[in-house]
Write a protein that holds these residues in place. Structure first.
Motif, PDB file in Angstrom:
ATOM      1  N   SER A 384      49.332 -23.611  20.193  1.00 37.93           N
ATOM      2  CA  SER A 384      48.054 -22.911  20.387  1.00 37.93           C
ATOM      3  C   SER A 384      48.020 -22.279  21.762  1.00 37.93           C
ATOM      4  O   SER A 384      48.801 -22.613  22.649  1.00 37.93           O
ATOM      5  N   GLU A 392      36.682 -26.896  20.975  1.00 36.76           N
ATOM      6  CA  GLU A 392      37.184 -25.653  20.380  1.00 36.76           C
ATOM      7  C   GLU A 392      38.570 -25.867  19.779  1.00 36.76           C
ATOM      8  O   GLU A 392      38.870 -25.384  18.690  1.00 36.76           O
ATOM      9  N   GLN A 395      38.183 -27.804  16.590  1.00 39.71           N
ATOM     10  CA  GLN A 395      37.629 -26.998  15.492  1.00 39.71           C
ATOM     11  C   GLN A 395      38.695 -26.088  14.882  1.00 39.71           C
ATOM     12  O   GLN A 395      38.743 -25.893  13.673  1.00 39.71           O
ATOM     13  N   THR A 396      39.535 -25.543  15.755  1.00 37.04           N
ATOM     14  CA  THR A 396      40.607 -24.688  15.245  1.00 37.04           C
ATOM     15  C   THR A 396      41.564 -25.505  14.373  1.00 37.04           C
ATOM     16  O   THR A 396      41.994 -25.059  13.304  1.00 37.04           O
ATOM     17  N   LEU A 411      43.755 -16.307  12.773  1.00 36.74           N
ATOM     18  CA  LEU A 411      43.991 -17.054  14.009  1.00 36.74           C
ATOM     19  C   LEU A 411      45.185 -16.508  14.785  1.00 36.74           C
ATOM     20  O   LEU A 411      45.703 -17.173  15.677  1.00 36.74           O
ATOM     21  N   GLN A 414      45.353 -17.030  18.368  1.00 36.20           N
ATOM     22  CA  GLN A 414      45.140 -18.371  18.920  1.00 36.20           C
ATOM     23  C   GLN A 414      46.353 -19.281  18.777  1.00 36.20           C
ATOM     24  O   GLN A 414      46.476 -20.253  19.508  1.00 36.20           O
TER      25      GLN A 414
END
Ligand code: TRP
Length: 436
Positions: A384, A392, A395-396, A411, A414
């Motif tokens: 990531s 955060e 949650q991802t 994503l 990210q």
């Protein structure tokens, strides 16, 4: 930044036994609809040459090799895109016979006794007053288990098949259920898809076009032999000028499988107006040739370049094994074929956990919060970017676990693919979370 392909919603898988030369019936009934289906969005397709299955029916090595080549060339010539689908040769995937054994050990012998193909051979022997198992190999008996391994290896959802294969898909489901019951939810239960709409093409004599009736028209017969074969389609004795029936006319049905609706209507009218059989055959010949000629050229180019096809198949096998190898490792672990050192230090529950993919969250010196997705053997599959808060990051992770690889498309900024990690590995690892 690497973007990752989202997980397609539905996985389709079809195998073709490599014992014969593709004919027009195979094209209309299987090749053409499958190539069309492989282009649909939201579908991941697996197509393979079932050469292990071929050994059950055929003991001529040259014929198996030739048929494998002809079938591979036919699919490619018909437009199958090996970049888009997973196109491979069964015998290039050593995990298939490996899984076959695991499934053999959860399949009742009584279930296999009832398999249609095996039972038909036994019934035939009994009717002839022979030993029931005369000339029946264990390969024929095990046919459904090998097919189950083909299907379950790739977590197949849907298997498009003819009616004669439904029982095999049901058996694969039963094997998966039994395995999951014993070892935890690992195998996906497949479903048969029966193509009601797919035309059954009649052959030269009006019966279903099939190698066993010796009434086929090879898909890539050159023009002149094709003309001759079409000339030999059985018709009635009505003379030119006499109105003709379209019902029960093999010639008409074959034409319909290749022509547009308007062309078919035109021929129907010509029948009523008494077209001669000679003219009708000429029309059919030109119509088929028009459709087949461009493919025929590609087919012969491929047949003249077996090294190129070998390369395509090996590339397909690599893609297939990116999924099969880690999955087989998981299944070995599940049944207890394990690294003794790992088991001794971690005990049963932890050993099972250690072998699953996992997300690891951590904080870096820059004060930001990161996570990685690690494979079962602790390779970095996803890395990531830095997040401002652990929430955060969490949650991802939750999004990835829930939506599987489908979430990856959104994503892209990210997470990045780990060094040396293949997209298929990521997809397989994420599947682990969304399945459980
Ligand atoms: N048994 C199939 C046939 O003869 C070929 C096949 C082998 C297959 N393995 C498969 C089909 C897996 C679908 C899925 O037609």
């Amino acid at each position: 930044m690497t973007s990752v392909t989202p997980l397609p919603v539905t996985r389709f898988l079809t195998g073709i036994t490599t014992t014969g030369t593709p004919h027009l019936g195979n094209f209309v009934g299987s090749i053409r609809p499958s190539v069309a289906a492989s282009r649909l969005p939201g579908v991941q397709s697996f197509y393979f040459l079932a050469d292990y299955h071929a050994l059950i029916k055929c003991d001529e090595p040259a014929r198996i090799q030739r048929s494998t080549m002809e079938i591979a060339a036919s699919w490619l010539a018909a437009g199958l895109d090996p970049e888009r689908v997973v196109f491979y040769r069964q015998s290039d995937i050593p995990e298939i016979p490996e899984l076959t054994w695991l499934l053999t050990c959860v399949t009742g012998k009584g279930v296999l006794n009832r398999a249609h193909a095996y039972k038909a051979s036994v019934d035939k022997n009994e009717a002839a007053g022979n030993d029931p198992d005369a000339d029946v190999t264990a390969g024929l008996f095990m046919y459904p288990v090998l097919m189950g391994a083909d299907i379950l290896m790739f977590k197949t959802h849907k298997v498009p098949v003819g009616r004669d294969q439904i029982q095999h898909i049901e058996m694969a489901r039963d094997m998966a259920q039994r395995f999951n019951h014993l070892y935890g939810e690992r195998l996906v239960l497949p479903e048969a898809v029966i193509e009601e709409s797919v035309a059954l093409l009649p052959g030269l004599d009006g019966r279903k076009m099939s190698k066993s009736y010796d009434n086929t028209i090879p898909l890539f017969a050159p023009r002149e032999p094709l003309r001759k074969l079409i000339g030999s389609i059985l018709t009635d004795s009505r003379a030119p000028g006499e109105p003709k029936e379209v019902e029960g006319s093999a010639l008409f049905q074959i034409y319909q499988a290749f022509a547009s609706a308007a062309e078919t209507e035109a021929l129907r009218k010509a029948y009523a107006e008494g077209i001669s059989w000679g003219d009708a055959k000429q029309l059919l010949f030109e119509r088929i040739d028009q459709e087949v000629a461009p493919m025929r050229e590609r087919y012969h180019a491929l047949m003249a370049n077996p090294e190129e096809m070998e390369r395509v198949l090996l590339a397909g096998a690599r893609k297939a094994r990116e999924l099969a190898t880690p999955f087989m490792a998981e299944l070995r672990q599940a049944v207890g074929l394990r690294n003794l050192g790992a088991a001794a230090t971690t005990g049963k529950a932890k050993a099972a956990k250690a072998a699953a993919p996992a997300f690891k969250q951590y904080r870096e010196k820059d004060g930001q919060f990161y996570f990685k997705l690690l494979s079962a053997d602790a390779k970095v599959l996803l890395q990531s970017k830095g997040f401002d808060s652990p929430r955060e990051a969490a949650q991802t992770i939750a999004g990835l676990q829930k939506a599987g690889a489908g979430a990856l498309s959104s994503l892209g900024d990210q997470v990045t693919l780990g060094d040396g990690a293949a997209e298929a590995e990521v997809i397989a690892a994420l599947q682990h979370f969304s399945d459980s």
